[in-house]
Design a protein around this motif. Structure first.
Motif, short mmCIF file in Angstrom:
data_model
loop_
_atom_site.label_atom_id
_atom_site.label_comp_id
_atom_site.label_asym_id
_atom_site.label_seq_id
_atom_site.Cartn_x
_atom_site.Cartn_y
_atom_site.Cartn_z
N GLY A 9 0.79 -1.30 -0.01
CA GLY A 9 0.06 -0.08 -0.09
C GLY A 9 0.99 1.19 -0.04
N SER A 10 2.01 1.10 0.25
CA SER A 10 3.01 2.32 0.26
C SER A 10 3.52 2.96 -1.04
N PRO A 11 3.46 4.16 -1.38
CA PRO A 11 3.86 4.71 -2.44
C PRO A 11 5.45 4.45 -2.73
N HIS A 12 6.18 3.94 -1.71
CA HIS A 12 7.56 3.71 -1.73
C HIS A 12 7.86 1.99 -2.17
N PRO A 13 8.27 1.70 -3.46
CA PRO A 13 8.54 0.44 -3.85
C PRO A 13 9.70 -0.16 -3.16
N GLY A 15 10.46 0.98 0.34
CA GLY A 15 10.53 1.56 1.68
C GLY A 15 10.44 0.51 2.62
N CYS A 16 9.72 0.90 4.01
CA CYS A 16 9.57 0.15 4.94
C CYS A 16 8.70 -1.12 4.62
N THR A 17 7.47 -0.88 4.25
CA THR A 17 6.47 -1.86 4.08
C THR A 17 6.90 -2.83 3.08
N ALA A 18 7.63 -2.33 1.97
CA ALA A 18 8.24 -3.19 0.94
C ALA A 18 9.19 -4.20 1.72
N PRO A 84 1.87 1.34 5.07
CA PRO A 84 2.18 2.27 6.23
C PRO A 84 1.16 2.80 7.02
N VAL A 85 1.40 3.25 8.27
CA VAL A 85 0.33 3.96 9.14
C VAL A 85 0.51 5.42 8.72
N TYR A 86 -0.71 5.89 8.29
CA TYR A 86 -1.02 7.45 7.96
C TYR A 86 -1.97 7.93 9.08
N TYR A 87 -1.66 8.79 9.97
CA TYR A 87 -2.61 9.28 11.04
C TYR A 87 -3.40 8.21 11.49
N GLY A 88 -2.57 7.17 11.90
CA GLY A 88 -3.24 6.14 12.67
C GLY A 88 -4.11 5.00 12.00
N VAL A 118 1.64 -3.92 8.74
CA VAL A 118 1.87 -2.64 8.97
C VAL A 118 3.17 -2.23 9.25
N SER A 119 3.39 -0.81 8.80
CA SER A 119 4.60 -0.16 8.95
C SER A 119 4.48 1.15 9.71
N CYS A 120 5.25 1.67 10.76
CA CYS A 120 4.96 3.00 11.45
C CYS A 120 6.12 3.37 11.80
N ARG A 121 6.47 4.48 11.99
CA ARG A 121 7.61 5.23 12.53
C ARG A 121 7.47 5.16 14.15
N ARG A 122 6.37 5.47 14.63
CA ARG A 122 6.24 5.46 16.08
C ARG A 122 4.97 4.73 16.50
N GLY A 123 3.69 5.29 15.83
CA GLY A 123 2.33 4.66 16.68
C GLY A 123 1.34 4.77 15.68
N GLY A 124 0.16 4.00 16.18
CA GLY A 124 -1.00 3.72 15.34
C GLY A 124 -0.99 2.51 14.57
N HIS A 153 9.13 -1.35 12.39
CA HIS A 153 9.07 0.34 12.78
C HIS A 153 10.21 0.77 11.94
N GLY A 154 9.97 2.10 11.45
CA GLY A 154 10.83 2.68 10.62
C GLY A 154 10.51 3.91 10.02
N PHE A 155 11.23 4.69 9.46
CA PHE A 155 10.88 5.98 8.43
C PHE A 155 11.64 5.60 7.14
C1 LIG Z 1 0.76 11.50 5.70
C2 LIG Z 1 1.63 10.42 6.52
C3 LIG Z 1 1.04 10.16 7.89
C4 LIG Z 1 1.90 9.37 8.67
N1 LIG Z 1 1.30 9.20 10.05
C5 LIG Z 1 1.96 8.43 10.70
C6 LIG Z 1 1.42 8.04 12.04
O1 LIG Z 1 0.35 8.28 12.35
N2 LIG Z 1 2.20 7.09 12.95
C7 LIG Z 1 3.38 6.70 12.41
O2 LIG Z 1 3.94 6.20 13.31
N3 LIG Z 1 4.07 7.04 11.47
C8 LIG Z 1 3.44 7.89 10.59
N4 LIG Z 1 3.83 8.30 9.19
C9 LIG Z 1 5.15 7.54 9.00
C10 LIG Z 1 5.06 6.29 8.24
O3 LIG Z 1 3.85 5.48 8.73
C11 LIG Z 1 6.10 5.38 8.28
O4 LIG Z 1 7.30 6.00 7.96
C12 LIG Z 1 6.25 4.04 7.52
O5 LIG Z 1 7.01 3.14 8.01
C13 LIG Z 1 6.47 4.20 6.06
O6 LIG Z 1 6.32 3.27 5.36
P1 LIG Z 1 6.82 3.17 3.81
O7 LIG Z 1 8.17 3.64 3.67
O8 LIG Z 1 6.40 1.86 3.37
O9 LIG Z 1 5.95 4.20 2.87
C14 LIG Z 1 3.22 9.02 8.34
C15 LIG Z 1 3.90 9.18 7.11
C16 LIG Z 1 3.06 10.08 6.23
C17 LIG Z 1 3.26 10.30 4.89
#
Ligand SMILES: Cc1cc2nc3c(=O)[nH]c(=O)nc-3n(C[C@H](O)[C@H](O)[C@H](O)COP(=O)(O)O)c2cc1C
Length: 208
Positions: A9-13, A15-18, A84-88, A118-124, A153-155
């Motif tokens: 689901g991520s726009p990054h082929p 990235g973290c989810t990949a 990826p997690v976007y706004y929880g 799921v992949s998130c930086r911190r939460g949600g 977890h990661g950015f």
């Molecule tokens: C619009 C947007 C909203 C985000 N919201 C959250 C969030 O609520 N919690 C969190 O931990 N990370 C959040 N992130 C960070 C991404 O979820 C995180 O970096 C993720 O691992 C990226 O995965 P990807 O590399 O596969 O895209 C957000 C990123 C974007 C662009």
């Protein structure tokens, strides 16, 4: 050969989810299960408009990646959806994709194995995980689980490569999913498939 479709689901082929999904693919290959990784997140996927045309046409009125993936999903034994997690929550593109993929397809999804990642930086993360699992549990799809929540977890990809427990969770998830796919195939031969009743559809059209 059994097959699993993995949706990124991520726009990054890359990235973290990949990274999480690729860790699963390594295990599926060891287990002799075919895979196809489909990148959804950077595509222009609009939401469902509830027009109901899919019930006549057997496909979505918007002829995009959803209609391309539908026959692949029908032929597959399992579906992994990563977001990826976007706004929880799951990101908007994968939500639109999943709404339309599941709503527009009438083939049976019964006993295809599902898994959400799921992949998130911190939460949600767990809220996002819950949302994605509901596509499976409303569709008769048993859900594979792992040794922790199916999350990394990661950015960046480099962050996720340091999340050793997250990657371990992905490998265990893929092993469990492989086992379920093989076990269901054997069980279908031995016991047949469980009956599915569909006669009742309660929508309270008279307002009662
Ligand atoms: C619009 C947007 C909203 C985000 N919201 C959250 C969030 O609520 N919690 C969190 O931990 N990370 C959040 N992130 C960070 C991404 O979820 C995180 O970096 C993720 O691992 C990226 O995965 P990807 O590399 O596969 O895209 C957000 C990123 C974007 C662009």
């Amino acid at each position: 050969m059994s097959k699993v479709i993995l949706l990124n689901g991520s726009p990054h082929p890359h990235g973290c989810t990949a990274t999480a999904l690729e860790e699963m693919i390594g295990v599926f290959e060891e287990e002799g299960i075919g895979t196809e990784l489909i990148h959804v997140g950077a595509k222009d996927i609009r939401g469902c408009i509830s027009c109901g045309k899919c019930s006549e046409a057997g496909k979505c009125v918007f002829d995009d990646l959803v209609n391309e993936v539908a026959p692949k999903f029908e032929a597959a034994d399992g579906l992994v959806v990563g977001s990826p997690v976007y706004y929880g929550s799951p990101n908007g593109t994968i939500l639109s994709f999943m709404d339309r993929l599941f709503y527009s397809t009438s083939f049976s999804k019964h006993l295809k194995v599902g898994a959400a990642v799921v992949s998130c930086r911190r939460g949600g993360n767990t809220a996002t995980f819950d949302v994605l699992n509901k596509y499976f549990t409303i569709s008769g799809m048993p859900v594979a689980s792992s040794t922790y929540w199916n999350q990394v977890h990661g950015f960046s990809r480099e962050d996720v490569e340091k999340d050793l427990e997250g990657l371990q969770t992905m490998r265990n998830l893929a092993r469990n999913m492989s086992f379920m796919i093989k076990a269901f195939a054997d069980a279908k031969e031995k016991y047949g498939e469980p009956e599915v009743e569909r006669g009742s559809f309660t929508s309270f059209p008279d307002g009662k």
